[in-house]
Design a protein around this motif. Structure first.
Motif, mmCIF file in Angstrom:
data_model
loop_
_atom_site.group_PDB
_atom_site.id
_atom_site.type_symbol
_atom_site.label_atom_id
_atom_site.label_comp_id
_atom_site.label_asym_id
_atom_site.label_seq_id
_atom_site.Cartn_x
_atom_site.Cartn_y
_atom_site.Cartn_z
ATOM 1 N N LEU A 41 -10.722 42.013 -32.244
ATOM 2 C CA LEU A 41 -12.031 42.656 -32.328
ATOM 3 C C LEU A 41 -12.418 42.956 -33.770
ATOM 4 C CD1 LEU A 41 -11.664 45.280 -29.437
ATOM 5 C CD2 LEU A 41 -12.572 42.947 -29.294
ATOM 6 N N GLN A 90 -16.651 46.417 -32.914
ATOM 7 C CA GLN A 90 -16.265 46.216 -31.511
ATOM 8 C C GLN A 90 -15.131 47.164 -31.112
ATOM 9 O OE1 GLN A 90 -15.356 42.033 -31.793
ATOM 10 N NE2 GLN A 90 -17.333 41.399 -30.913
ATOM 11 N N GLU A 119 -22.300 42.855 -23.692
ATOM 12 C CA GLU A 119 -21.673 42.590 -24.986
ATOM 13 C C GLU A 119 -20.155 42.481 -24.832
ATOM 14 O OE1 GLU A 119 -21.228 44.643 -29.424
ATOM 15 O OE2 GLU A 119 -22.654 45.482 -27.960
#
Length: 406
Positions: free
Chosen positions: A166, A170, A202
């Motif tokens: 990530l 994120q 998302e």
């Protein structure tokens, strides 16, 4: 047990086997006026068994004639297995004075004359502590933590978090630190996927997260539990999604009896708990001062019962029933400062864990002093001075509980 209790209570399956001997002794005493006594596992006088068993015994006219409160007893098994026991004598002709024995500091016993000994082996009226849905003490609501029901796919180790690949944005959006009892007490690292509904699209665009969500959905659909099946349509989330907007006070469900205080603590708004902890979300800090006190520990040890020899915490039986005098604004401010003192004392030993700090042999002097101050502040609210011992603490707590629930 069914033969003895089936016609008396529908809750007999929650009783220990030893409860049957107490009930048989009470029945026998009705025919013979016999006084009976047992060395028994002390669970007979703790937790959920008390409101089931003891009203049935008292209904026969029997009362506790004498007792010895809990103590460790080693037996002759090959590994010298120890068990925590109590001694309880019952009679339907108990008389006006009952003998209550307890362990002394030197390992012997002390005896107290009591007008009555209740089912919790306290010199107090025959009050039974029943679960309460709301706190009697004016404190915040205490909730269970979040149950994953995830087959292990919403919970992650530090390595598994890194493997998601990530970005920092994120990570901030989808990852939270999460604590069960072991993680909170021993400082173990554990994380969870934390996906709000608004961010679902998302999240599923990130392939490793999407795969984990799919595995949760498959696990829930395959479960024999209907409620798990129903949760399959929100496989990106745990059963509950509780987290403090500002902070939370966390209390593990199970903790060692060897600590002088319960391992309550403070979490920021990036952290949450599993169903192996309780939490007071966005609660004022003076609530922590109550839970961190010696008074609260002896209440929990008495009314909640234990898992083996560990404290088994309960929100409805322990926190919600804990009797506290009506607090003034100054009382709350003083308790808030005392709780802050405990947190600052812990912080001075960072990165020591709760397990490190509350080791009975190694507890830092400044932390012990902070707890002592917290006890001083709280106990003066109750009686204007420190209590002499746990026996006096329990007698006051039961007296106050009786008045608050009358």
């Amino acid at each position: 047990l069914q033969r003895i209790f089936g016609g008396r209570t529908s809750s007999w399956k929650s009783l220990d086997y030893v409860a049957g001997w107490f009930m048989k002794a009470a029945d026998y005493g009705l025919q013979t006026s016999t006084v009976s006594a047992f060395v028994s596992t002390n669970s007979i006088c703790q937790g959920q068994q008390v409101p089931i068993l003891w009203p049935l015994i008292f209904k026969t006219g029997h009362e506790i004639a004498f007792a010895h409160t809990s103590f460790k007893w080693a037996n002759l098994a090959s590994h010298n297995a120890g068990v925590t026991v109590a001694i309880v004598g019952i009679s339907n002709q108990a008389g006006p004075v009952r003998k209550l024995y307890a362990l002394a500091d030197d390992g012997g016993s002390v005896v107290k004359d009591a007008g009555n000994i209740n089912a919790y082996l306290v010199a107090a009226p025959n009050v039974v502590i029943n679960k309460a849905s709301k706190p009697l003490n004016g404190g915040a609501d205490m909730s269970f933590g979040n149950k994953p029901v995830d087959g292990g796919h919403l919970l992650l180790s530090a390595d598994e978090v890194r493997a998601l690949g990530l970005t920092s944005d994120q990570h901030k959006k989808f990852i939270r630190r999460i604590y069960g009892s072991a993680e909170f007490i021993r400082g173990l690292e554990r994380y969870c996927l934390w996906i709000e509904n608004d961010n679902l699209q998302e999240a599923i665009a990130i392939n490793p997260i999407c795969q984990r969500i799919q595995r949760v959905r498959e696990m829930r659909l395959a479960s024999r539990d209907k409620s798990a099946n129903e949760m399959a349509n929100r496989a990106h989330q745990m059963r509950e999604m509780n987290i403090g907007k500002r902070q939370a006070i966390a209390m593990p469900c199970v903790s060692s009896e060897n600590r002088a205080y319960l391992p309550v603590g403070f979490l920021d708004n990036r952290s949450t708990v599993t169903n192996l902890c309780f939490a007071l979300y966005d609660a004022p800090l003076w609530n922590m001062a109550l839970i961190a006190s010696r008074l609260h520990l002896v209440w929990i040890a008495t009314v909640c019962g234990k898992l083996k020899t560990d404290f088994r915490y309960s929100n409805t039986m322990g926190w919600n029933t804990f009797p506290v005098p009506k607090l003034t604004e100054k009382n709350r401010a003083d308790l808030t400062a005392a709780a802050e003192g405990i947190l600052l004392a812990r912080e001075a030993h960072f990165p020591a864990t709760i397990a490190d700090l509350y080791d009975p042999e190694k507890m830092p002097a400044n932390l012990r002093a902070a707890h002592d101050h917290n006890d001083e502040v709280l106990e003066r609210i109750y009686i204007g001075r420190r209590f002499r011992n746990d026996t006096e603490r329990l007698e006051k707590l039961f007296d106050l509980y009786t008045k608050m629930t009358a």
